[in-house]
Design an enzyme around this catalytic site. Sequence first.
Site, PDB file in Angstrom:
ATOM      1  N   GLU A  67       0.812  -1.220   0.000  1.00  0.00           N
ATOM      2  CA  GLU A  67       0.000   0.000   0.000  1.00  0.00           C
ATOM      3  C   GLU A  67       0.846   1.271   0.000  1.00  0.00           C
ATOM      4  O   GLU A  67       0.490   2.267  -0.637  1.00  0.00           O
ATOM      5  CB  GLU A  67      -0.939   0.024   1.219  1.00  0.00           C
ATOM      6  CG  GLU A  67      -2.135  -0.915   1.128  1.00  0.00           C
ATOM      7  CD  GLU A  67      -1.805  -2.362   1.444  1.00  0.00           C
ATOM      8  OE1 GLU A  67      -0.631  -2.671   1.756  1.00  0.00           O
ATOM      9  OE2 GLU A  67      -2.727  -3.202   1.379  1.00  0.00           O
ATOM     10  N   HIS A 136     -11.037  -4.025  10.413  1.00  0.00           N
ATOM     11  CA  HIS A 136     -11.642  -4.020   9.085  1.00  0.00           C
ATOM     12  C   HIS A 136     -12.934  -3.208   9.060  1.00  0.00           C
ATOM     13  O   HIS A 136     -13.849  -3.508   8.290  1.00  0.00           O
ATOM     14  CB  HIS A 136     -11.942  -5.457   8.646  1.00  0.00           C
ATOM     15  CG  HIS A 136     -10.785  -6.142   7.984  1.00  0.00           C
ATOM     16  ND1 HIS A 136      -9.519  -6.128   8.497  1.00  0.00           N
ATOM     17  CD2 HIS A 136     -10.690  -6.851   6.827  1.00  0.00           C
ATOM     18  CE1 HIS A 136      -8.712  -6.823   7.699  1.00  0.00           C
ATOM     19  NE2 HIS A 136      -9.402  -7.260   6.682  1.00  0.00           N
TER      20      HIS A 136
HETATM   21  C1  LIG Z   1      -2.296  -4.763   4.345  1.00  0.00           C
HETATM   22  C2  LIG Z   1      -3.441  -5.469   3.768  1.00  0.00           C
HETATM   23  N1  LIG Z   1      -3.714  -5.281   2.464  1.00  0.00           N
HETATM   24  C3  LIG Z   1      -4.755  -5.937   1.909  1.00  0.00           C
HETATM   25  C4  LIG Z   1      -5.531  -6.775   2.642  1.00  0.00           C
HETATM   26  C5  LIG Z   1      -6.699  -7.520   2.000  1.00  0.00           C
HETATM   27  N2  LIG Z   1      -6.337  -8.933   1.979  1.00  0.00           N
HETATM   28  C6  LIG Z   1      -6.800  -9.782   2.902  1.00  0.00           C
HETATM   29  S1  LIG Z   1      -6.145 -11.307   2.741  1.00  0.00           S
HETATM   30  C7  LIG Z   1      -5.262 -10.838   1.379  1.00  0.00           C
HETATM   31  C8  LIG Z   1      -4.407 -11.821   0.662  1.00  0.00           C
HETATM   32  C9  LIG Z   1      -3.202 -12.197   1.436  1.00  0.00           C
HETATM   33  O1  LIG Z   1      -2.542 -13.225   0.772  1.00  0.00           O
HETATM   34  P1  LIG Z   1      -1.495 -14.137   1.504  1.00  0.00           P
HETATM   35  O2  LIG Z   1      -0.589 -13.295   2.345  1.00  0.00           O
HETATM   36  O3  LIG Z   1      -0.850 -14.966   0.462  1.00  0.00           O
HETATM   37  O4  LIG Z   1      -2.332 -15.031   2.500  1.00  0.00           O
HETATM   38  P2  LIG Z   1      -3.437 -16.146   2.182  1.00  0.00           P
HETATM   39  O5  LIG Z   1      -4.779 -15.475   2.306  1.00  0.00           O
HETATM   40  O6  LIG Z   1      -3.160 -16.688   0.840  1.00  0.00           O
HETATM   41  O7  LIG Z   1      -3.304 -17.149   3.258  1.00  0.00           O
HETATM   42  C10 LIG Z   1      -5.489  -9.515   1.074  1.00  0.00           C
HETATM   43  C11 LIG Z   1      -4.894  -8.799  -0.047  1.00  0.00           C
HETATM   44  C12 LIG Z   1      -5.231  -6.912   4.004  1.00  0.00           C
HETATM   45  N3  LIG Z   1      -5.972  -7.669   4.816  1.00  0.00           N
HETATM   46  N4  LIG Z   1      -4.176  -6.263   4.521  1.00  0.00           N
END
Ligand SMILES: Cc1ncc(C[n+]2csc(CCOP(=O)(O)OP(=O)(O)O)c2C)c(N)n1
Lengths: 353, 353, 319, 319
Positions: A67, A136
């Site tokens: 971000e 959130h």
């Molecule tokens: C800083 C931030 N940016 C965006 C989000 C929205 N978001 C929630 S889960 C996610 C994906 C995260 O992917 P990963 O780290 O690979 O974890 P996974 O869900 O695959 O276990 C996103 C972009 C968030 N929660 N926090």
Amino acid sequence: MSSSLEAQRELSYGEALYEATAQEMERDPDVFVFGLGVDDPKGMYGTTQDLHRRFGADRNFDTPLSEDAMTGVAIGAALAGMRPIHVHQRMDFLLLCMNQLVNLAAKTSYMFGGTSAVPMVVRAIIGRSWGQGAQHSQALHSYFMHIPGIRVVAPTTPYDAKGCMLAAIRDNNPVIFMEHRMLYNLRGIVPEDDYVVPFGKARILAQGDDVTIVAISHMVVEAVRAHHHLAAIGLSAEIIDPVSLAPLDIATIAASVERTGRLLVVDNGWIMAGAGAEIVAQVVEQLQERRLPRVRRMGFAPTPCPTTKPLEDLYYPNARTIAAAAHTMITGKDGWIPEGGEAREIAEFKGPF
Amino acid sequence: MSSSLEAQRELSYGEALYEATAQEMERDPDVFVFGLGVDDPKGMYGTTQDLHRRFGADRNFDTPLSEDAMTGVAIGAALAGMRPIHVHQRMDFLLLCMNQLVNLAAKTSYMFGGTSAVPMVVRAIIGRSWGQGAQHSQALHSYFMHIPGIRVVAPTTPYDAKGCMLAAIRDNNPVIFMEHRMLYNLRGIVPEDDYVVPFGKARILAQGDDVTIVAISHMVVEAVRAHHHLAAIGLSAEIIDPVSLAPLDIATIAASVERTGRLLVVDNGWIMAGAGAEIVAQVVEQLQERRLPRVRRMGFAPTPCPTTKPLEDLYYPNARTIAAAAHTMITGKDGWIPEGGEAREIAEFKGPF
Amino acid sequence: MLTDASPERLAHLYRSMLRIRRVEERVAAIYHTDKIKSPVHLSIGQEPPSVGVCEALAPQDVVFGTYRGHALYLAKGGDLRGMVAELYGKVTGCGRGKAGSMHLGDRSVGMMGTSAVVATSIPHAVGYAWAERTRKRDTVVAVFFGDGAVEEGVFPESLNFAALKNAPVLFVCENNLYAIHTPIHVRTPKPNYCERAEAHGIPAERIPGNDVLATAGAAKRAVDSIRLGGGPRFLEVETYRWREHVGPGEDWHLGYRSRAEGDSWVERDEIVRIGAMLDPDRRASIDASVDDEIEDAFAFAEAREFPRDEELYQHVFQP
Amino acid sequence: MLTDASPERLAHLYRSMLRIRRVEERVAAIYHTDKIKSPVHLSIGQEPPSVGVCEALAPQDVVFGTYRGHALYLAKGGDLRGMVAELYGKVTGCGRGKAGSMHLGDRSVGMMGTSAVVATSIPHAVGYAWAERTRKRDTVVAVFFGDGAVEEGVFPESLNFAALKNAPVLFVCENNLYAIHTPIHVRTPKPNYCERAEAHGIPAERIPGNDVLATAGAAKRAVDSIRLGGGPRFLEVETYRWREHVGPGEDWHLGYRSRAEGDSWVERDEIVRIGAMLDPDRRASIDASVDDEIEDAFAFAEAREFPRDEELYQHVFQP
Ligand SMILES: Cc1ncc(C[n+]2csc(CCOP(=O)(O)OP(=O)(O)O)c2C)c(N)n1
Ligand SMILES: Cc1ncc(C[n+]2csc(CCOP(=O)(O)OP(=O)(O)O)c2C)c(N)n1
Ligand SMILES: [Mg+2]
Ligand SMILES: [Mg+2]
């Protein structure tokens, strides 16, 4: 279609945002959209869906989870003359890029003596819905109202969503565009044509004489419902939606309060040092020579947002608690609260998260 | 030394901070200090100097330039039972770690149902001095007042500096400790013993009947000077220093305003949606059934901070402009402004930057 | 498939993974009733990283995780009743109904906490580890995060500080190839996470194939080295999420990943694979006991109370 | 010392470096008068990175820099009068007196801006570069930052995005071995910045010795490749700050770095070295013209007006 028929066309808030964005992308090749998930199958509640197919993968694209740098990228692209729209699924995530927004975007014009512009729109979605919890669900508009050099808008109706989006994209300054998820499915009349809702002009959504209720974002919807509850017992509340929070149209609000003598601000955020504090302070400053009003503020409970439904229900103001507060202000009596259930858009929401 | 003599000992604000920190590090082995430059030759205006020699390199250490992760490290250490003091040379840099402060530190206790504590002190230095410009001069206390779960203090006197620091370190919650650079050399009586200035208690620094001036951080010093300017023409201003902004002692402020009928808030920050808005709103809420006061707010000009001295002088309130504003509130007449030069601490400041 | 793991050990790994799987399947099954009013990020398919790494940890060791935290909470020994009650929003939940699915924690077993803001508990683990080392305790801290977290600036900042201070921390990247609907290659041109850790002076290892024994083995080597003062380590564990990013269902219809890709992971179900190494009677008895435990936890959650209104205002501050 | 650089080229490099040096020496000399009420971060000793890299850039190329920005501003062709007037806080300054020393910019020559918050203009350069490439322009963007900036999370985030989008950006790390008073080894265990860039798939090169010709050569190779669509590049230029971090004086007495270390850099003054390659008459004429230009700029700054009061409220927003 004749233009009077056209004027009757209904869109949802989400569709209105999509239409504004697409129309402006059509008109101005420098406009582009980016952010986590904007081109994914869910397309930000439909607000960005298929823009990449219509305008190319360079004009609606997903990003890494970064971000802070992505905000800097938007600033850099804006310095190069483009008009980025940066979308955040949760306003809470703006806390990761406060530095770029406040120290850079908001100050560039001034720091360089007016020689540089940073036209960019930051779409910040407020993440309410059950069980989202403490990280959130935050609405941080007051953070940006506090900073010279940045504009803040929070439209509530589909009409304003479209007109404010067009105004925001064309503005030559950074604009925080706050959207509440509970608004996306609400429908309203939206002209097909291109039109701009100018910043700094509040809207009176319902007229009344007994109290002025100034509400922000989704709370406008709840305040309008409160207006009906109050009308049913013979009380008349004027409902004002500031639409833009910076600049803030205090004149419209103060004129109403001068007439009603009572100001109830219902924020969709925390109360302490929030938007409601500013509105109360400005109204009092304006009216102190003429008529000092009774004032009251409502907003999130002074706690992080809990996840369990019974506590979450207490955490947010709603049509019933707003009506009850207004009733107390008007009549001086506590204890009345209208019947009624949860707002439809809240009860029905089950994702996408 | 007898204890009455002891009580007369003078220290500077900077020395008082040093003494509090060192005393608490002596008493509690879990307290440590870290941040960019804390153990460098300038030792944060002396406030951290030599702590590493006295207590070891693990208890006062420099860090990489990584404000975000370093704040997370402080939270992690706090979760492990330590009591970090994280020092930032400029409050502006907190914009790089808002996410850790607001989304994590402030919410941990609540999110985990009270099972986890994050005791940490974040020392945030306000970077005023000539030519610092837009990115090195911000005071962002209202950002933290807005957030449930975090405390905010901004002591002005050496006495309060020491007592608040001891209270902050012992508090089991995150505390934003705001310090203004122009205060470091101001001297005052500071007991050698260990003592705590409890949060949530405002101080009346000068008594008066015509107007209540609530001032924040360095503006307290200017407000006290304004008090003298006003006294010279027979007007009497009560000067209140809230000391802690969250919790805020509104009772003391409201009681004074009820008596004087006038409230002038002089913030050391921007006005819009700032601390002053909150103070005005709360005072009005408290007094509306009894006596509605006249109110006015002063603060930074609604612009980024310019670097050139003539504009910078206009940007900040000072003793003369505060006195002039109070005079207008009291007499209803514009135009009077006392003679006088720049505050000594400002005129003499030439670094360290 | 051959292994030199003892039957005891295999039974433990099997039980631990199965318990996670069954709990989440139950969550998914009842989700439509809206009794769980909390967004759930299921770990179904991703049991091996948590179970493998936690096997290598000692009881005094602690872990930090993410919103996809059911597996880690359970693998570290978190109280099952407390978890299910939390999902139900009951006051007997591990977070008294304030945490929901995304913020599970149980300090009594070293499950320190989770964050729903991606990557943001990584520096907590480093700070915790630094604190323990400074106080001469031999705790090891493990922190779990996804492949998306690697892109957040706080990750390299944390690597740098951990390496600088020789902090006893194990970084565990659960690489499930996607962040929500976005595949890695759309987010990074070169997903060489191990190289990035090594560029900070941190030894790194990649474990392919969602393999619990290989994960446990690599974790054991890493934890042993960390505990002896060897400084931070990085593990990238390849894994795969079977269900949608958030919610109880599948999401093959969305088209961001292929059913065939998914099938290849489902076919190689690690629970089945380890289960097949057990004596069938033993396996059946584990299956039954897991079912009983889950039955009990859901009954407990159903029966308990929601928090009372005053709870809203409690725990904002610590006394 | 041998070089195949033409006399023209050497004269240009000499002039460019000398001009920076002399302006800053003048700033330092008059600083005690308080006519410059702005904190100054001098580049004295650090002229080679800016001058070397800017030689490799075309006029349409743009640069982003830091609060230590005098050298870059001048090397990129920024208006000298505008700069000195800005330091004096005059309305004729390049930022109308609102920028001060820390925020020099001159868009007319592609000096896009600077930031006083470490590392924060790095992503701007990437965004600018991405925008230019997307619009099929062949601009190259160079961004300058210190060794401290490498530790901020926004740096790797920016590397990743630049590599992902093949953005035409040249990252230039001016490694002067210190961040304020803190040497590198206190901030990072392994200052292998090139390796970190390469771990993001970005070719990297380290130029030792504060060498302007070597810097220019490496920059030329990098810029050529970038312009042809080869994607981002990283240069680490070793350099050394002779004066205190901020302010006009020296700071050997503080003890955070040794006088001997400093002397070794001062003895190998790149301006003297390049000057020695020039014909003495030519050199003398450059010296004189630089002095004249500086004389003029300071006289200009002295003579001009401060902004009027209304200026305070102007430029907060763009019309
Ligand atoms: C800083 C931030 N940016 C965006 C989000 C929205 N978001 C929630 S889960 C996610 C994906 C995260 O992917 P990963 O780290 O690979 O974890 P996974 O869900 O695959 O276990 C996103 C972009 C968030 N929660 N926090
Ligand atoms: C984000 C941030 N943190 C801290 C500071 C305070 N600070 C100013 S300059 C500086 C050192 C930066 O070192 P480096 O990047 O190596 O640049 P140099 O000054 O050596 O040219 C620091 C820590 C800052 N300006 N910004
Ligand atoms: Mg993933
Ligand atoms: Mg440096």
